[in-house]
Design an enzyme around this catalytic site. Structure first.
Site, PDB file in Angstrom:
ATOM      1  N   LYS A 128       1.559  -0.315  -2.032  1.00 30.74           N
ATOM      2  CA  LYS A 128       0.869  -0.698  -3.260  1.00 30.74           C
ATOM      3  C   LYS A 128       0.804   0.560  -4.149  1.00 30.74           C
ATOM      4  O   LYS A 128       0.048   1.476  -3.883  1.00 30.74           O
ATOM      5  CB  LYS A 128      -0.534  -1.211  -2.933  1.00 30.74           C
ATOM      6  CG  LYS A 128      -1.194  -1.912  -4.105  1.00 30.74           C
ATOM      7  CD  LYS A 128      -2.442  -2.682  -3.653  1.00 30.74           C
ATOM      8  CE  LYS A 128      -3.049  -3.450  -4.805  1.00 30.74           C
ATOM      9  NZ  LYS A 128      -3.324  -2.593  -6.001  1.00 30.74           N
ATOM     10  N   GLU A 177       5.492  -2.469 -10.988  1.00 33.34           N
ATOM     11  CA  GLU A 177       4.564  -1.386 -11.331  1.00 33.34           C
ATOM     12  C   GLU A 177       5.291  -0.323 -12.121  1.00 33.34           C
ATOM     13  O   GLU A 177       6.435   0.046 -11.797  1.00 33.34           O
ATOM     14  CB  GLU A 177       4.056  -0.798 -10.005  1.00 33.34           C
ATOM     15  CG  GLU A 177       2.663  -0.266 -10.046  1.00 33.34           C
ATOM     16  CD  GLU A 177       1.621  -1.392 -10.015  1.00 33.34           C
ATOM     17  OE1 GLU A 177       1.957  -2.542  -9.693  1.00 33.34           O
ATOM     18  OE2 GLU A 177       0.464  -1.103 -10.361  1.00 33.34           O
ATOM     19  N   LYS A 198       2.647  -9.672   2.833  1.00 33.67           N
ATOM     20  CA  LYS A 198       3.044 -10.981   2.294  1.00 33.67           C
ATOM     21  C   LYS A 198       3.750 -11.810   3.351  1.00 33.67           C
ATOM     22  O   LYS A 198       4.520 -11.267   4.139  1.00 33.67           O
ATOM     23  CB  LYS A 198       4.029 -10.809   1.131  1.00 33.67           C
ATOM     24  CG  LYS A 198       3.525  -9.954  -0.005  1.00 33.67           C
ATOM     25  CD  LYS A 198       4.622  -9.681  -1.029  1.00 33.67           C
ATOM     26  CE  LYS A 198       4.102  -8.735  -2.091  1.00 33.67           C
ATOM     27  NZ  LYS A 198       5.113  -8.408  -3.106  1.00 33.67           N
TER      28      LYS A 198
END
Ligand SMILES: COc1nc2nc(N)nc(N)c2nc1C
Length: 308
Positions: A110, A165, A281
């Site tokens: 992340k 991102e 996920k």
């Protein structure tokens, strides 16, 4: 001459893909620079030969008065945060309760940056926007064009929207703050704020100096990529031209997920970019559809946040 300019553009975009996306340049910088300047000379002489995907157009935008609003056709949802191994166990158990034991997970880093969404039509970059509140964001296309790892033309003429991102590598952050400090300007508190400040610039020429980078991690509609799960989708995203983080890993159970988390908690300080956690996920898209969403987040994903 138009063909020659097109060949030079293709060559330059290939070199940029190798350098910024594959992290594996095949030519020295001076080769790129020479070809780039030859293209600039041709385009200056024959402006009618300039195309939107020419690398010379990355830093072209005028200074904007403000940013247009963009309504996202598909909202940018958020993730359910988890903070302990017990919460991860609970997440995995809930998923396996609904899908059975035959579930594989993908772990991804992340990145501590800014969520962006990029739209391509027939392979050409046409619009970039911030997440905003998930439904309405800001049009920052001109600024995102200056980010070298964002392809102006994909390797295939796809009409897709991708999300990921935008971040400032740690090294660029340190250099930027040194320069600002020397110039008596306020320094940025962290790379995320520096990236946000750089993307919120009304003058793309300023954004272009900030060495921003991207990692893309999802496609709004996987159809055009012909992929059936997240792991192959990430491989495909890289194949068509996007910068995708290489630390992705398939995990079968909590032990393997926790192993990945511990490894990157360890490696966090040595990575060239800041991360604030790990995203877990369900890999298979049909299984993701079976689980669906809550009001704000997918039920098939969880964001494990590292302790501060
Ligand atoms: C599926 O939705 C998401 N996936 C993600 N994946 C990574 N690696 N990082 C994120 N920040 C992220 N955020 C969201 C909403």
């Amino acid at each position: 001459l138009a063909d020659q300019a097109a060949r030079m553009r293709q060559e330059l975009n290939k070199y940029a893909y190798e350098y910024y996306v594959k992290d594996n340049p095949t030519v020295e910088d001076y080769v790129y620079d020479k070809l780039y300047h030859d293209l600039v000379a041709i385009e200056e002489k024959y402006p009618e030969l300039i195309t939107s995907d020419s690398p010379t157009q990355r830093v072209g935008g005028q200074v904007l008065q403000g940013f247009e609003k963009v309504v996202h056709d598909v909202p940018l949802y958020s993730l359910n945060d988890v903070f302990t191994k017990e919460e991860i166990v609970a997440f995995i158990n809930r998923v396996k309760k609904e899908l059975g034991e035959n579930v594989t997970f993908v772990c991804e880093l992340k990145i501590d940056g800014l969520s962006i969404t990029l739209r391509y039509e027939d392979g050409l970059f046409v619009r970039g926007a911030t997440r905003g509140d998930g439904t309405v964001g800001e049009n920052i296309t001109e600024n995102l064009k200056t980010v070298r790892s964002i392809p102006l033309r994909l390797q295939e003429p796809l009409t897709i929207e991708v999300r990921g991102e935008c971040f400032m590598p740690k090294k660029s952050f340190v250099t930027l703050n040194e320069k600002r400090d020397e110039a008596g300007q306020a320094i940025f508190a962290n790379p995320r704020n520096a990236a946000a400040g750089s993307l919120r610039q009304l003058d793309p020429k300023v954004t272009a100096t900030r060495n921003l980078d991207t990692f893309l991690y999802t496609v709004v509609d996987f159809g055009p990529l012909h992929v059936a799960n997240q792991f192959t989708a990430l491989n495909q995203l890289e194949n068509v031209g996007f910068h995708v983080n290489h630390e992705r890993r398939l995990c079968k159970n909590v032990e393997e997920i926790w192993e990945y988390i511990e490894e990157f908690q360890e490696r966090r300080t040595t990575l060239p970019y800041e991360i604030d956690g790990v995203v877990i996920k369900v890999n298979d898209f049909h299984q993701q559809e079976e689980l669906g969403f809550t009001v704000k987040a997918p039920r098939w994903a969880a964001a494990y946040k590292f302790p501060p």
